[in-house]
Design a protein around this motif. Structure first.
Motif, PDB file in Angstrom:
ATOM      1  N   ILE A 146       1.005  -1.132   0.041  1.00 38.56           N
ATOM      2  CA  ILE A 146      -0.007  -0.127  -0.114  1.00 38.56           C
ATOM      3  C   ILE A 146       0.822   1.214  -0.032  1.00 38.56           C
ATOM      4  O   ILE A 146       0.678   2.166  -0.891  1.00 38.56           O
ATOM      5  N   ALA A 147       1.926   1.297   0.907  1.00 39.94           N
ATOM      6  CA  ALA A 147       2.838   2.382   1.084  1.00 39.94           C
ATOM      7  C   ALA A 147       3.733   2.660  -0.446  1.00 39.94           C
ATOM      8  O   ALA A 147       3.668   3.824  -0.829  1.00 39.94           O
ATOM      9  N   MET A 148       4.084   1.541  -1.300  1.00 39.08           N
ATOM     10  CA  MET A 148       4.522   1.557  -2.482  1.00 39.08           C
ATOM     11  C   MET A 148       3.618   2.474  -3.483  1.00 39.08           C
ATOM     12  O   MET A 148       4.139   3.134  -4.163  1.00 39.08           O
ATOM     13  N   ASN A 157       3.622  11.257   3.332  1.00 41.80           N
ATOM     14  CA  ASN A 157       3.475  10.336   4.512  1.00 41.80           C
ATOM     15  C   ASN A 157       2.946   8.957   4.189  1.00 41.80           C
ATOM     16  O   ASN A 157       1.894   8.299   4.747  1.00 41.80           O
ATOM     17  N   PRO A 158       3.489   8.031   3.023  1.00 45.74           N
ATOM     18  CA  PRO A 158       3.046   6.862   2.792  1.00 45.74           C
ATOM     19  C   PRO A 158       2.818   5.986   3.746  1.00 45.74           C
ATOM     20  O   PRO A 158       1.888   5.185   3.718  1.00 45.74           O
ATOM     21  N   THR A 159       3.685   5.521   4.712  1.00 50.43           N
ATOM     22  CA  THR A 159       3.939   4.606   5.615  1.00 50.43           C
ATOM     23  C   THR A 159       2.703   4.766   6.604  1.00 50.43           C
ATOM     24  O   THR A 159       1.986   3.884   6.955  1.00 50.43           O
ATOM     25  N   ALA A 160       2.550   5.972   7.262  1.00 53.68           N
ATOM     26  CA  ALA A 160       1.406   6.157   8.128  1.00 53.68           C
ATOM     27  C   ALA A 160       0.069   6.010   7.461  1.00 53.68           C
ATOM     28  O   ALA A 160      -0.712   5.497   8.022  1.00 53.68           O
ATOM     29  N   LEU A 161      -0.137   6.573   6.206  1.00 54.89           N
ATOM     30  CA  LEU A 161      -1.183   6.491   5.590  1.00 54.89           C
ATOM     31  C   LEU A 161      -1.774   5.004   5.515  1.00 54.89           C
ATOM     32  O   LEU A 161      -2.630   4.630   5.288  1.00 54.89           O
ATOM     33  N   SER A 162      -0.576   4.153   4.889  1.00 60.47           N
ATOM     34  CA  SER A 162      -0.795   2.716   4.575  1.00 60.47           C
ATOM     35  C   SER A 162      -1.293   2.109   5.817  1.00 60.47           C
ATOM     36  O   SER A 162      -1.958   1.135   5.703  1.00 60.47           O
TER      37      SER A 162
END
Length: 202
Positions: A146-148, A157-162
């Motif tokens: 998801i982060a990717m 902020n892809p990590t937190a949002l994933s």
């Protein structure tokens, strides 16, 4: 000589078929009843294989079989979900399409099948280390994927949002199965799509 080779090939194919039947049956039962709610006799009956075949392919018994079945179910589910993801033009559309696909999948099962990992993760992962590790690894892989997707779409902020996306989808699956209604999944898909779009614009 050719006849002996052919016999060996047939035996090999038979063994693979029996193993696959056990894995598929176990995966379906785990998804529906959980680890402790699934018995070996139930697996043998569902897979239509001899009991001796189970211990032949999985000498570690139920724990080994459940672990392999969990890996297979999670992998197949991930492959299915990759279809709506790849057809989407953006991360926001991908999340919406994934929720819609899961909703249809749950509906088609009569609301008996949720996430292939969740039932076992909640029920047995705290007491059986091998299953805990499998559940953890699968959730982490999904979160990284998801982060990717978010990162490729230049979402901050892809990590937190994933983590938010995965948690929301898993929760929506539980509600949809509990309500026997796919509305929670559809609603969460739309809301997450809006959140991702707004993050990209900000």
């Amino acid at each position: 000589m050719p006849s002996k080779i052919l016999t060996k090939q047939k035996k090999s194919a038979s063994k693979v078929s029996g193993r696959d039947k056990l894995l598929l049956a176990t995966g379906n039962l785990l998804r529906k009843y959980g680890y402790f709610g699934t018995g070996l006799l139930q697996i043998v009956k569902e897979s239509k294989t001899p009991k001796g075949s189970l211990y032949f392919h999985f000498p570690g018994g139920k724990e080994e079989l459940a672990g392999e079945a969990l890996k297979l179910s999670a992998r197949e589910w991930f492959i299915h979900l990759s279809v709506p993801i790849q057809s989407a033009k953006s991360a926001s559309e991908a999340v919406k399409k994934v929720c819609e696909w899961i909703a249809r999948d749950i509906e088609s099962s009569g609301y008996e099948h949720g996430c292939p990992v969740a039932t076992v993760a909640l029920e047995a992962a705290n007491t059986i280390d091998s299953l805990h590790l499998i559940a953890k690894e699968n959730y982490q892989e999904w979160e990284r994927t998801i982060a990717m997707i978010l990162r490729k779409d230049n979402i901050p902020n892809p990590t937190a949002l994933s983590t938010l996306i995965l948690s929301s989808i898993e929760g929506a699956i539980l509600l949809s199965v509990s309500y026997r209604n796919s509305t929670p999944l559809i609603s969460v898909g739309k809301l997450l799509s809006k959140i991702i779009s707004s993050e990209r614009e900000s």
